[in-house]
Write an enzyme that holds these catalytic residues in place. Structure first.
Site, mmCIF file in Angstrom:
data_model
loop_
_atom_site.group_PDB
_atom_site.id
_atom_site.type_symbol
_atom_site.label_atom_id
_atom_site.label_comp_id
_atom_site.label_asym_id
_atom_site.label_seq_id
_atom_site.Cartn_x
_atom_site.Cartn_y
_atom_site.Cartn_z
ATOM 1 N N ASN A 152 -87.516 -84.436 41.598
ATOM 2 C CA ASN A 152 -88.365 -83.584 42.441
ATOM 3 C C ASN A 152 -88.244 -83.906 43.950
ATOM 4 O O ASN A 152 -89.176 -83.753 44.715
ATOM 5 C CB ASN A 152 -89.814 -83.581 41.954
ATOM 6 N N GLU A 170 -97.403 -98.539 51.723
ATOM 7 C CA GLU A 170 -96.009 -98.106 51.542
ATOM 8 C C GLU A 170 -95.204 -98.286 52.828
ATOM 9 O O GLU A 170 -94.038 -98.675 52.791
ATOM 10 C CB GLU A 170 -95.980 -96.642 51.083
ATOM 11 N N TYR A 201 -93.747 -98.284 43.200
ATOM 12 C CA TYR A 201 -94.361 -97.492 42.124
ATOM 13 C C TYR A 201 -95.276 -98.341 41.231
ATOM 14 O O TYR A 201 -95.465 -98.005 40.058
ATOM 15 C CB TYR A 201 -93.267 -96.839 41.275
ATOM 16 N N HIS A 242 -90.904 -88.188 47.571
ATOM 17 C CA HIS A 242 -92.257 -88.723 47.377
ATOM 18 C C HIS A 242 -93.012 -88.602 48.699
ATOM 19 O O HIS A 242 -92.414 -88.729 49.765
ATOM 20 C CB HIS A 242 -92.142 -90.193 46.966
ATOM 21 N N LYS A 288 -106.912 -86.949 66.097
ATOM 22 C CA LYS A 288 -106.766 -88.261 65.495
ATOM 23 C C LYS A 288 -105.599 -88.148 64.517
ATOM 24 O O LYS A 288 -105.610 -87.284 63.638
ATOM 25 C CB LYS A 288 -108.055 -88.628 64.761
HETATM 26 P P1 RTP Z 1 -94.843 -88.939 44.234
HETATM 27 O O1 RTP Z 1 -95.666 -90.197 44.096
HETATM 28 O O2 RTP Z 1 -93.386 -89.148 44.002
HETATM 29 O O3 RTP Z 1 -95.133 -88.152 45.472
HETATM 30 O O4 RTP Z 1 -95.255 -88.044 43.032
HETATM 31 P P2 RTP Z 1 -96.665 -87.698 42.515
HETATM 32 O O5 RTP Z 1 -97.760 -88.552 43.074
HETATM 33 O O6 RTP Z 1 -96.786 -86.238 42.698
HETATM 34 O O7 RTP Z 1 -96.493 -88.049 40.978
HETATM 35 P P3 RTP Z 1 -96.608 -89.416 40.185
HETATM 36 O O8 RTP Z 1 -97.354 -89.117 38.930
HETATM 37 O O9 RTP Z 1 -97.091 -90.525 41.063
HETATM 38 O O10 RTP Z 1 -95.084 -89.699 39.795
HETATM 39 C C1 RTP Z 1 -94.193 -90.299 40.662
HETATM 40 C C2 RTP Z 1 -92.825 -89.730 40.457
HETATM 41 O O11 RTP Z 1 -92.344 -90.085 39.172
HETATM 42 C C3 RTP Z 1 -91.522 -89.045 38.680
HETATM 43 N N1 RTP Z 1 -92.079 -88.572 37.400
HETATM 44 N N2 RTP Z 1 -91.353 -88.392 36.336
HETATM 45 N N3 RTP Z 1 -92.685 -87.145 33.228
HETATM 46 C C4 RTP Z 1 -91.787 -87.619 34.019
HETATM 47 O O12 RTP Z 1 -90.626 -87.778 33.682
HETATM 48 C C5 RTP Z 1 -92.184 -87.955 35.380
HETATM 49 N N4 RTP Z 1 -93.413 -87.851 35.860
HETATM 50 C C6 RTP Z 1 -93.343 -88.253 37.144
HETATM 51 C C7 RTP Z 1 -91.500 -87.942 39.708
HETATM 52 O O13 RTP Z 1 -90.381 -88.123 40.552
HETATM 53 C C8 RTP Z 1 -92.767 -88.212 40.491
HETATM 54 O O14 RTP Z 1 -92.686 -87.687 41.791
#
Ligand code: RTP
Length: 159
Positions: A124, A138, A61, A127, A12
């Protein structure tokens, strides 16, 4: 069983969205990361290079609205082209996240995308959807025109 009979593994599949941030595009990492998903066995079902608007990125986001880094994240994501892609496969959401590594690259294991290519949380590389429900939302946001549906014959070597 005769040699002309074959049994294929029936699995699946689910879809996941992988979105390259501007650093991933500008550092020329798109091909490498596509290769990783292909080599793992995932099937590419959508791909596009776009310069997204802040309004579009705010929708992507939306769950982070209110975080202190939200404005700088949107500004950064709108600063250059990004690449969106949809991968299909067995447990694609969970495995895709494992392939990405931890959000903070300093905590990402070597062998993961962030663990191999990144150092800073704000740069990083890409996403990945964090749940099947969010992947659906998304994919609809980034690919409202729809994604490719392979026939069983076209996709016989991949899940
Ligand atoms: P993603 O959604 O990008 O896969 O990342 P994630 O769930 O691992 O992390 P999330 O907390 O949802 O954060 C989304 C993206 O925002 C940027 N970020 N910057 N402290 C900071 O400056 C900070 N924290 C997060 C990162 O690019 C993160 O992937």
């Amino acid at each position: 069983m005769s040699v002309s009979e074959r049994t294929y593994i029936m699995v699946k599949t689910v879809l996941t969205l992988v979105l390259f941030q501007p650093d991933g595009v500008q550092r020329g990492l798109v091909g490498n990361i596509i290769s990783r998903f292909e080599q793992r066995g995932f099937k590419l079902v959508a791909l596009k290079l776009v310069h997204a608007t802040p309004e579009h990125l705010e929708k992507h986001y939306a769950d982070l609205k209110g975080k202190p880094f939200f404005p700088s994240l949107i500004k950064y994501m709108a600063s250059g082209p990004v690449v969106g892609m949809v991968w299909e496969g067995l447990d694609a959401v969970k495995t895709g996240r494992a392939m990405l590594g931890a959000t903070n690259p300093l905590a990402s294991a070597p062998g993961t995308i962030r663990g191999d290519f990144a150092l800073a949380v704000g740069r990083n590389i890409c996403h990945g959807s964090d749940s099947v429900e969010n992947a659906e939302k998304e994919i609809q946001l980034w690919f409202p025109e729809g994604i490719v549906q392979y026939t069983a014959d076209q996709a016989k070597w991949i899940f």
